[in-house]
Motif scaffolding. Sequence first.
Motif, PDB file in Angstrom:
ATOM      1  N   PRO A   1       0.815  -1.285   0.005  1.00  0.00           N
ATOM      2  CA  PRO A   1       0.233  -0.130  -0.181  1.00  0.00           C
ATOM      3  C   PRO A   1       0.978   1.316  -0.050  1.00  0.00           C
ATOM      4  CG  PRO A   1      -0.085  -1.100   2.060  1.00  0.00           C
ATOM      5  CD  PRO A   1       0.763  -1.875   1.301  1.00  0.00           C
ATOM      6  N   LEU A   2       0.438   2.146  -0.711  1.00  0.00           N
ATOM      7  CA  LEU A   2       1.223   3.581  -0.913  1.00  0.00           C
ATOM      8  C   LEU A   2       0.334   4.748  -0.523  1.00  0.00           C
ATOM      9  CD1 LEU A   2       3.151   2.785  -4.267  1.00  0.00           C
ATOM     10  CD2 LEU A   2       4.084   2.670  -1.898  1.00  0.00           C
ATOM     11  N   ASP A   3       0.955   5.724  -0.170  1.00  0.00           N
ATOM     12  CA  ASP A   3       0.313   6.939   0.069  1.00  0.00           C
ATOM     13  C   ASP A   3       0.723   7.908  -1.221  1.00  0.00           C
ATOM     14  OD1 ASP A   3      -0.896   6.502   2.269  1.00  0.00           O
ATOM     15  OD2 ASP A   3       0.382   7.913   3.352  1.00  0.00           O
ATOM     16  N   MET A   4      -0.053   8.371  -2.186  1.00  0.00           N
ATOM     17  CA  MET A   4       0.149   9.352  -3.202  1.00  0.00           C
ATOM     18  C   MET A   4       0.092  10.546  -3.069  1.00  0.00           C
ATOM     19  SD  MET A   4      -1.344   6.851  -6.421  1.00  0.00           S
ATOM     20  CE  MET A   4      -0.882   5.003  -6.159  1.00  0.00           C
ATOM     21  N   ILE A   5       1.263  11.492  -3.007  1.00  0.00           N
ATOM     22  CA  ILE A   5       1.116  12.699  -2.586  1.00  0.00           C
ATOM     23  C   ILE A   5       1.331  13.605  -3.855  1.00  0.00           C
ATOM     24  CG2 ILE A   5       2.359  14.699  -1.263  1.00  0.00           C
ATOM     25  CD1 ILE A   5       3.183  12.418   0.624  1.00  0.00           C
ATOM     26  N   PHE A   6       0.148  14.041  -4.379  1.00  0.00           N
ATOM     27  CA  PHE A   6       0.451  14.832  -5.758  1.00  0.00           C
ATOM     28  C   PHE A   6       0.648  16.361  -5.293  1.00  0.00           C
ATOM     29  CE2 PHE A   6      -2.428  11.326  -6.016  1.00  0.00           C
ATOM     30  CZ  PHE A   6      -2.251  10.997  -7.503  1.00  0.00           C
ATOM     31  N   ILE A   7       1.760  16.881  -6.026  1.00  0.00           N
ATOM     32  CA  ILE A   7       2.448  18.141  -5.863  1.00  0.00           C
ATOM     33  C   ILE A   7       2.591  19.125  -7.126  1.00  0.00           C
ATOM     34  CG2 ILE A   7       4.574  19.153  -4.909  1.00  0.00           C
ATOM     35  CD1 ILE A   7       5.108  16.134  -4.101  1.00  0.00           C
ATOM     36  N   ARG A   8       1.864  20.356  -6.817  1.00  0.00           N
ATOM     37  CA  ARG A   8       1.931  21.216  -7.967  1.00  0.00           C
ATOM     38  C   ARG A   8       3.263  21.668  -8.114  1.00  0.00           C
ATOM     39  NH1 ARG A   8      -2.382  23.412  -4.382  1.00  0.00           N
ATOM     40  NH2 ARG A   8      -4.203  22.485  -5.382  1.00  0.00           N
ATOM     41  N   GLY A   9       3.689  22.610  -9.364  1.00  0.00           N
ATOM     42  CA  GLY A   9       4.715  23.010  -9.658  1.00  0.00           C
ATOM     43  C   GLY A   9       5.340  24.144  -8.661  1.00  0.00           C
ATOM     44  N   ASP A  10       4.669  24.545  -7.647  1.00  0.00           N
ATOM     45  CA  ASP A  10       5.143  25.722  -6.923  1.00  0.00           C
ATOM     46  C   ASP A  10       5.538  24.919  -5.297  1.00  0.00           C
ATOM     47  OD1 ASP A  10       2.750  25.002  -5.485  1.00  0.00           O
ATOM     48  OD2 ASP A  10       2.050  27.166  -5.488  1.00  0.00           O
ATOM     49  N   GLY A  11       5.432  23.345  -5.527  1.00  0.00           N
ATOM     50  CA  GLY A  11       5.643  22.681  -4.471  1.00  0.00           C
ATOM     51  C   GLY A  11       4.681  22.647  -3.273  1.00  0.00           C
ATOM     52  N   ARG A  12       3.486  22.992  -3.442  1.00  0.00           N
ATOM     53  CA  ARG A  12       2.333  22.929  -2.579  1.00  0.00           C
ATOM     54  C   ARG A  12       1.643  21.438  -2.848  1.00  0.00           C
ATOM     55  NH1 ARG A  12       2.451  26.088   1.804  1.00  0.00           N
ATOM     56  NH2 ARG A  12       3.147  28.120   1.384  1.00  0.00           N
ATOM     57  N   ILE A  13       1.335  20.778  -1.924  1.00  0.00           N
ATOM     58  CA  ILE A  13       0.648  19.556  -2.121  1.00  0.00           C
ATOM     59  C   ILE A  13      -0.958  19.862  -2.406  1.00  0.00           C
ATOM     60  CG2 ILE A  13      -0.266  17.609  -0.960  1.00  0.00           C
ATOM     61  CD1 ILE A  13       2.269  17.579   0.796  1.00  0.00           C
TER      62      ILE A  13
ATOM     63  N   ASN B   1      -3.201  17.087  -3.458  1.00  0.00           N
ATOM     64  CA  ASN B   1      -4.090  16.299  -2.790  1.00  0.00           C
ATOM     65  C   ASN B   1      -3.325  14.948  -2.460  1.00  0.00           C
ATOM     66  OD1 ASN B   1      -4.192  15.925  -5.848  1.00  0.00           O
ATOM     67  ND2 ASN B   1      -5.492  13.866  -5.214  1.00  0.00           N
ATOM     68  N   ILE B   2      -3.880  13.999  -1.622  1.00  0.00           N
ATOM     69  CA  ILE B   2      -3.112  12.841  -1.323  1.00  0.00           C
ATOM     70  C   ILE B   2      -4.023  11.860  -1.202  1.00  0.00           C
ATOM     71  CG2 ILE B   2      -1.973  11.776   0.724  1.00  0.00           C
ATOM     72  CD1 ILE B   2      -1.431  14.565   1.833  1.00  0.00           C
ATOM     73  N   ALA B   3      -3.569  10.858  -1.772  1.00  0.00           N
ATOM     74  CA  ALA B   3      -4.429   9.201  -2.027  1.00  0.00           C
ATOM     75  C   ALA B   3      -3.509   8.496  -0.977  1.00  0.00           C
ATOM     76  CB  ALA B   3      -4.424   8.860  -3.288  1.00  0.00           C
ATOM     77  N   GLU B   4      -4.519   8.079   0.272  1.00  0.00           N
ATOM     78  CA  GLU B   4      -3.723   7.554   1.180  1.00  0.00           C
ATOM     79  C   GLU B   4      -4.162   6.023   1.103  1.00  0.00           C
ATOM     80  OE1 GLU B   4      -4.668   8.749   5.245  1.00  0.00           O
ATOM     81  OE2 GLU B   4      -4.553  10.907   4.737  1.00  0.00           O
ATOM     82  N   ASN B   5      -3.156   5.076   1.343  1.00  0.00           N
ATOM     83  CA  ASN B   5      -3.191   3.764   1.665  1.00  0.00           C
ATOM     84  C   ASN B   5      -3.780   3.170   0.193  1.00  0.00           C
ATOM     85  OD1 ASN B   5      -2.109   2.496   4.008  1.00  0.00           O
ATOM     86  ND2 ASN B   5      -3.490   4.108   4.849  1.00  0.00           N
TER      87      ASN B   5
ATOM     88  N   PRO C   1      -2.903  18.431   2.120  1.00  0.00           N
ATOM     89  CA  PRO C   1      -2.837  19.430   1.157  1.00  0.00           C
ATOM     90  C   PRO C   1      -2.581  20.721   1.566  1.00  0.00           C
ATOM     91  CG  PRO C   1      -4.492  17.632   1.031  1.00  0.00           C
ATOM     92  CD  PRO C   1      -3.921  17.726   2.328  1.00  0.00           C
ATOM     93  N   GLY C   2      -1.806  21.378   0.694  1.00  0.00           N
ATOM     94  CA  GLY C   2      -1.304  22.909   1.342  1.00  0.00           C
ATOM     95  C   GLY C   2       0.140  22.889   1.785  1.00  0.00           C
ATOM     96  N   ASP C   3       0.637  21.705   2.580  1.00  0.00           N
ATOM     97  CA  ASP C   3       1.890  21.825   2.956  1.00  0.00           C
ATOM     98  C   ASP C   3       3.030  22.018   1.518  1.00  0.00           C
ATOM     99  OD1 ASP C   3       1.207  21.266   5.480  1.00  0.00           O
ATOM    100  OD2 ASP C   3       1.549  19.001   5.546  1.00  0.00           O
ATOM    101  N   ARG C   4       4.047  22.571   2.095  1.00  0.00           N
ATOM    102  CA  ARG C   4       5.180  22.790   0.905  1.00  0.00           C
ATOM    103  C   ARG C   4       6.212  21.645   1.013  1.00  0.00           C
ATOM    104  NH1 ARG C   4       6.252  26.681  -2.269  1.00  0.00           N
ATOM    105  NH2 ARG C   4       5.014  28.197  -1.206  1.00  0.00           N
ATOM    106  N   VAL C   5       6.288  21.184  -0.174  1.00  0.00           N
ATOM    107  CA  VAL C   5       7.382  20.286  -0.652  1.00  0.00           C
ATOM    108  C   VAL C   5       8.815  21.069  -1.132  1.00  0.00           C
ATOM    109  CG1 VAL C   5       8.055  18.113  -1.706  1.00  0.00           C
ATOM    110  CG2 VAL C   5       5.769  18.428  -0.803  1.00  0.00           C
ATOM    111  N   ALA C   6       9.953  20.600  -0.690  1.00  0.00           N
ATOM    112  CA  ALA C   6      11.211  21.268  -1.285  1.00  0.00           C
ATOM    113  C   ALA C   6      11.948  20.103  -1.935  1.00  0.00           C
ATOM    114  CB  ALA C   6      11.914  21.843  -0.108  1.00  0.00           C
ATOM    115  N   ASN C   7      12.301  20.457  -3.153  1.00  0.00           N
ATOM    116  CA  ASN C   7      13.369  19.711  -3.886  1.00  0.00           C
ATOM    117  C   ASN C   7      13.575  20.469  -4.941  1.00  0.00           C
ATOM    118  OD1 ASN C   7      13.457  17.760  -6.547  1.00  0.00           O
ATOM    119  ND2 ASN C   7      13.899  16.549  -4.575  1.00  0.00           N
TER     120      ASN C   7
END
Length: 154
Positions: A91-103, A105-109, A142-148
Amino acid sequence: MPMLRSLAVASFALFVTLVPGWVPAWAFDRNTVEITTRSGVQVFSVEIADTEAAREKGLMFRKSLPPGQGMLFDFHREAPVGFWMKNTYIPLDMIFIRGDGRIANIAENAKPLSETVIPSDGPVLAVLEVAGGTARKLGIVPGDRVANPIFHGR
């Protein structure tokens, strides 16, 4: 010696051909993803899937995914995307991330081996896959910031 080297290369090529789903550990580049949540920064060591072949393969055929690890799917441009779990045994959580690095939506499990398409909530640049239950456990929303380095506005 050259004959032994040729035999080793031929054996390796045959092994890769005959073992479906096997991908050598060096097949994906590795990087770090940091997600800033209300409870702090969560750091993941990720494999980068940034080619069509790597994105198609993803985490298929894996039997486990250790905590703190995952796979970052880089699509190089924002667009709506959909994922499925065909040939994925965990099982996986899929974290979908916009170009600005904001989440977005998330598909859990996500259910292992399911062929149901799991869509992004609008255009995204990337998807981070982590072990099922990780997002809830770490308070990732959703809304959390992702850095990469792949995200704009860093």
